[in-house]
Design a protein around this motif. Structure first.
Motif, PDB file in Angstrom:
ATOM      1  N   PRO A 192      40.879 -32.228 -25.230  1.00 59.72           N
ATOM      2  CA  PRO A 192      41.137 -32.432 -23.801  1.00 59.72           C
ATOM      3  C   PRO A 192      40.236 -33.523 -23.232  1.00 59.72           C
ATOM      4  CG  PRO A 192      40.013 -30.335 -24.189  1.00 59.72           C
ATOM      5  CD  PRO A 192      40.328 -30.902 -25.533  1.00 59.72           C
ATOM      6  N   HIS A 229      45.827 -38.716 -27.393  1.00 59.84           N
ATOM      7  CA  HIS A 229      46.215 -37.540 -26.625  1.00 59.84           C
ATOM      8  C   HIS A 229      47.536 -36.972 -27.106  1.00 59.84           C
ATOM      9  CE1 HIS A 229      43.492 -38.564 -23.106  1.00 59.84           C
ATOM     10  NE2 HIS A 229      43.243 -37.295 -23.412  1.00 59.84           N
ATOM     11  N   GLU A 269      42.549 -44.557 -28.244  1.00 56.84           N
ATOM     12  CA  GLU A 269      43.860 -44.545 -27.597  1.00 56.84           C
ATOM     13  C   GLU A 269      44.531 -45.914 -27.644  1.00 56.84           C
ATOM     14  OE1 GLU A 269      44.111 -42.284 -24.022  1.00 56.84           O
ATOM     15  OE2 GLU A 269      42.122 -41.434 -24.325  1.00 56.84           O
ATOM     16  N   GLY A 293      37.459 -35.362 -21.471  1.00 53.78           N
ATOM     17  CA  GLY A 293      36.064 -34.992 -21.253  1.00 53.78           C
ATOM     18  C   GLY A 293      35.453 -34.229 -22.404  1.00 53.78           C
ATOM     19  N   ARG A 303      33.202 -50.759 -19.531  1.00 55.34           N
ATOM     20  CA  ARG A 303      33.886 -49.912 -18.569  1.00 55.34           C
ATOM     21  C   ARG A 303      34.126 -50.644 -17.250  1.00 55.34           C
ATOM     22  NH1 ARG A 303      30.571 -44.915 -18.343  1.00 55.34           N
ATOM     23  NH2 ARG A 303      31.144 -44.395 -20.469  1.00 55.34           N
ATOM     24  N   LYS A 320      35.518 -37.286 -27.016  1.00 55.15           N
ATOM     25  CA  LYS A 320      36.172 -38.110 -28.039  1.00 55.15           C
ATOM     26  C   LYS A 320      35.656 -39.561 -28.004  1.00 55.15           C
ATOM     27  CE  LYS A 320      40.302 -37.411 -26.297  1.00 55.15           C
ATOM     28  NZ  LYS A 320      39.959 -36.560 -25.129  1.00 55.15           N
TER      29      LYS A 320
HETATM   30  N1  LIG Z   1      27.736 -43.025 -19.421  1.00 55.04           N
HETATM   31  C1  LIG Z   1      27.910 -41.713 -19.105  1.00 55.04           C
HETATM   32  N2  LIG Z   1      27.090 -41.138 -18.223  1.00 55.04           N
HETATM   33  C2  LIG Z   1      27.232 -39.828 -17.914  1.00 55.04           C
HETATM   34  N3  LIG Z   1      28.154 -39.050 -18.422  1.00 55.04           N
HETATM   35  C3  LIG Z   1      29.019 -39.571 -19.310  1.00 55.04           C
HETATM   36  C4  LIG Z   1      28.939 -40.935 -19.687  1.00 55.04           C
HETATM   37  N4  LIG Z   1      29.919 -41.194 -20.589  1.00 55.04           N
HETATM   38  C5  LIG Z   1      30.569 -40.010 -20.749  1.00 55.04           C
HETATM   39  N5  LIG Z   1      30.034 -39.055 -19.981  1.00 55.04           N
HETATM   40  C6  LIG Z   1      30.446 -37.674 -19.921  1.00 55.04           C
HETATM   41  O1  LIG Z   1      30.553 -37.190 -21.244  1.00 55.04           O
HETATM   42  C7  LIG Z   1      31.684 -36.371 -21.364  1.00 55.04           C
HETATM   43  C8  LIG Z   1      32.569 -36.858 -22.472  1.00 55.04           C
HETATM   44  O2  LIG Z   1      33.141 -38.076 -22.098  1.00 55.04           O
HETATM   45  P1  LIG Z   1      34.151 -38.865 -23.009  1.00 55.04           P
HETATM   46  O3  LIG Z   1      34.423 -40.167 -22.365  1.00 55.04           O
HETATM   47  O4  LIG Z   1      33.634 -38.882 -24.385  1.00 55.04           O
HETATM   48  O5  LIG Z   1      35.450 -37.942 -22.936  1.00 55.04           O
HETATM   49  P2  LIG Z   1      36.859 -38.177 -23.631  1.00 55.04           P
HETATM   50  O6  LIG Z   1      37.041 -37.046 -24.544  1.00 55.04           O
HETATM   51  O7  LIG Z   1      36.953 -39.535 -24.203  1.00 55.04           O
HETATM   52  O8  LIG Z   1      37.823 -38.028 -22.396  1.00 55.04           O
HETATM   53  P3  LIG Z   1      39.203 -38.793 -22.125  1.00 55.04           P
HETATM   54  O9  LIG Z   1      40.202 -38.140 -22.975  1.00 55.04           O
HETATM   55  O10 LIG Z   1      39.438 -38.573 -20.679  1.00 55.04           O
HETATM   56  O11 LIG Z   1      38.976 -40.235 -22.478  1.00 55.04           O
HETATM   57  C9  LIG Z   1      32.377 -36.347 -20.018  1.00 55.04           C
HETATM   58  O12 LIG Z   1      31.998 -35.183 -19.327  1.00 55.04           O
HETATM   59  C10 LIG Z   1      31.832 -37.559 -19.333  1.00 55.04           C
HETATM   60  O13 LIG Z   1      31.757 -37.330 -17.949  1.00 55.04           O
END
Ligand SMILES: Nc1ncnc2c1ncn2[C@@H]1O[C@H](COP(=O)(O)OP(=O)(O)OP(=O)(O)O)[C@@H](O)[C@H]1O
Ligand SMILES: [Mg+2]
Lengths: 441, 256
Positions: free
Chosen positions: B50, B211, B179, B52, A439, B55
């Protein structure tokens, strides 16, 4: 094996991304390693020369020298006789049982002349054994002999420089040199080879120079010149009354040197009041030289450690920056299957390549110490001949001598420094979780 | 449990009640709150939801990049959830193919070297077979002429194709793609999707996060997450897929 080679290739590639940065880091180690080798080689060169000079005096000898007493001990009017006496010489030979041989020596500054060529030098009255004890080697003719010594002959032997300066064209053997101060002539019977100087003895700190000497039998000197020597200088008349300038004793066994020296000092106790003699024991000088050398070495190692430490901190600094900068790459590698171990090895390989490069180039430059010093001296001699001739003799004759241990040591230390200062950044790189590392922007 | 282990052999992966919590200073984020689904070999799954919804979290766990707080994840005959860091790394180098949104190539390596990175971490010398395969893969993704180029000399689409070749080099259980077309224009995206389709036809299992509805319609199956839970899991009919493919071709911007 594949992994090892791959890792090394990789680290070179990564370092190549920032050539200047890598070069500067290498420079830190390079300077450290090269300075260790140089400093040790130079100090060894100086030390060896000092040891050689002292050793040329002979470890089994004791020298008693006449020194000029402090002025308040001399009577203000007339000339006070001082220094070693011929009686004392006889007394020592008769009473100290450990003495193998004893040489009486009388020296004075004199002017020598041949035709219109003049030269200031040192006239030495001595016995035939003198040549052996002081390691004089003959280039031509022979040294003064026993018969000449007793027959009060007017023969003389010239040191190399005297022969060269007074007889640039002629063969000195069979010629007569003239001493204008005493208005007498001496027949040249021998010429010496050039000789390195000996350690300073007596009061003076300067190394003894034998190259402007003229040797004659001591009895001849006593008869024709005597004990009183006047030297007429523009401002003042100075004179000295001395029977002997030096007595060189040789003992049977080196083990007896110190004991004999004590005996001799006790026997010559009457001189304590005048402070007009000095007892020099080369063996003790040698020990002093060795101690000095040790101290110098410790000092050198300290300086070297500091410079290597600085180099190490440089490596650590760069590696920490690199780790931060390459967090993303670390994440990618971890995601593709690199274990923590692989990441650690990768960064350690980079620091090792840096420190190895510094170490190896440092050693190569270190090995050039001798030639570089000679070249520098050659250049200095050609362009600043006069200034150079005024520099201390050490500078003019110094031959650095590379200490093999310093190469091995410097090399080992440079690697160790690389590993020690590389391990922390490497561990920091490996500790990151792959996702967090990925990241990282 | 034993049954799952036995059955797992026929699946690319099986996810059982998978939970993931991130413990922060002030709160605990429950990114996954119990997700279960199976992916048979040869499947093509699009994960939607969506922002967060978890995924990426799910995909990272499928890719053995992270460990679940609880639940199991069966890959082949092994429960990945119980493995330590080193074992996970071994699996990643041997049986996982990951494609990232931002390509994630290593800058100082050439195209060929980038493709070989997972093999490098398997620790053995490259076999002639593996070497040949590298070149075939590079050719397959259309970079046969650019083997010695560095990532900076390639376009985004080309970099992503290198990444796909890299994901295939270790013959993985499945290709995971988070993605993969997110940074690409529609024409390049289409190239990538066609590549995926071809790989799937050849038998590769593909799981991608997206997405875009248009992208998800190209998959065989769509899994939707919401708030860390599985919202629904449906199969795309062949008609839907063909229509989406046709639509993409029709709407491709004309080259200038
Ligand atoms: N290392 C971390 N520490 C704390 N919270 C995390 C961490 N990684 C993810 N999260 C939290 O876990 C949740 C899921 O995150 P994730 O990245 O899996 O979402 P996503 O579905 O991939 O979103 P996007 O479509 O924006 O990529 C989010 O609320 C995120 O803030
Ligand atoms: Mg995401």
């Amino acid at each position: 094996m594949n992994l090892l080679i791959g890792t090394i290739q990789l680290s070179i590639k990564s370092l190549w991304l920032h050539p200047l940065r890598s070069l500067l880091t290498v420079l830190g180690i390079f300077i450290g390693v090269a300075s260790v080798i140089w400093l040790l080689a130079i100090s060894k060169g100086i030390g060896d020369e000092a040891v050689r000079q002292v050793e040329s005096l002979g470890a089994d000898t004791i020298m008693i020298r006449t020194v000029k007493p402090p002025s308040e001990k001399m009577s203000s009017t007339g000339l006070t006789p001082y220094g070693l006496m011929r009686d004392e010489f006889d007394m020592l030979v008769a009473t100290v049982p450990t003495i193998k041989s004893a040489l009486p020596i009388r020296e004075m500054r004199r002017q020598f002349q041949f035709k219109d060529r003049k030269l200031d030098g040192r006239l030495v009255g001595c016995t035939p054994e003198y040549a052996e004890v002081t390691h004089l080697e003959l280039a031509a003719g022979h040294f003064i002999t026993d018969t000449e010594n007793s027959a009060l002959d007017t023969h003389c032997v010239l040191a190399a420089k005297v022969a060269e300066k007074l007889f640039p064209y002629e063969d000195p053997l069979g010629q007569r040199i003239y001493l204008p101060e005493n208005k007498n002539y001496y027949l040249v019977v021998g010429v010496l080879k050039p000789k390195g100087s000996s350690a300073a003895i007596g009061g003076s700190m300067a190394a003894q120079d034998f190259s402007y000497d003229v040797y004659i039998p001591i009895k001849t000197l006593q008869n024709r010149i005597g004990d009183t020597v006047m030297s007429i200088r523009p401002a003042s008349r100075e004179g000295e009354v001395i029977e002997l300038n030096q007595i060189t004793l040789r003992v049977f066994d080196v083990a007896n040197v110190k004991q004999t020296a004590e005996l001799v000092k006790a026997a010559l106790k009457s001189h304590d009041r005048m402070e007009d003699i000095a007892v020099v024991v080369p063996l003790e000088l040698l020990e002093q030289v060795r101690t000095t050398q040790w101290m110098f070495w410790i000092f050198t190692v300290m300086i070297a450690s500091i410079s290597l430490l600085v180099g190490g901190i440089g490596i650590m600094n760069i590696m920490l920056a690199t780790v931060t900068e390459r967090t993303r790459e670390i994440g990618i590698r971890r995601a593709l299957g690199a274990k923590r171990f692989h990441i650690i090895t990768q960064f350690l390989a980079e620091t090792s390549v840096l420190s190895l490069a510094g170490g190896i180039t440092g050693i190569l430059f270190g090995l050039l110490c001798g030639p570089t010093v000679n070249l520098a001296r050659y250049i200095a001699n050609t362009f600043w001949t006069e200034q150079m001739s005024e520099l201390p003799q050490v500078v003019q004759t110094l031959q650095p001598s590379i200490v093999p241990e310093s190469i091995v040591g410097a090399f080992a230390v440079s690697i160790i420094v690389g590993l020690i200062f590389g391990i922390y950044p490497a561990i920091r790189a490996a500790k990151m979780s792959p996702i967090e590392a990925l990241r990282h922007e | 449990m034993l049954d799952i282990k036995q059955d797992a052999r026929n699946f690319a992966c099986r996810v059982v009640d998978l939970k993931k919590e991130y413990v922060l200073k002030s709160e605990t984020v429950r990114a996954l709150r119990g997700v279960s689904f199976d992916v048979p070999e040869g499947d093509y799954v699009a994960i939607m939801g969506p922002s967060g919804s978890g995924k990426s979290t799910l995909l990272n766990m499928l890719g053995c990049l992270d460990q679940p707080t609880s639940g199991s994840l069966w890959l082949g005959g092994d429960d990945v959830a119980t493995m330590n860091d080193n074992q996970l790394a071994t699996i990643r180098s041997q049986r996982i193919g990951f494609v990232f949104q931002s390509y994630n190539l290593i800058q100082q390596l050439t195209v060929v070297e980038n493709i070989q990175v997972p093999l490098f971490y398997q620790g053995r010398s490259l076999t002639r077979e593996q070497n040949k395969r590298t070149y075939e893969l590079a050719k397959m993704v259309g970079l046969g002429e650019r083997l010695d180029h560095r990532p900076t000399q390639l376009s985004g689409g080309q970099q992503q194709r290198v990444a796909i070749a890299r994901s295939l080099v270790n013959n993985p259980y499945f290709i995971l793609a988070d993605e993969p077309t997110g940074n690409l224009d529609s024409r390049t995206s289409e190239e990538i999707l066609q590549l995926f389709e071809r790989l799937n036809v050849e038998g590769k299992t593909i799981i991608l996060v997206t997405h875009e509805d248009e992208v998800s319609k190209r998959a065989k199956r769509v899994v939707r997450l919401k708030d860390g839970r599985l919202q629904w899991d449906k199969t795309n009919t062949q008609e839907v897929r063909d229509a989406a493919a046709q639509y993409a071709i029709d709407n491709m911007p004309v080259e200038a």
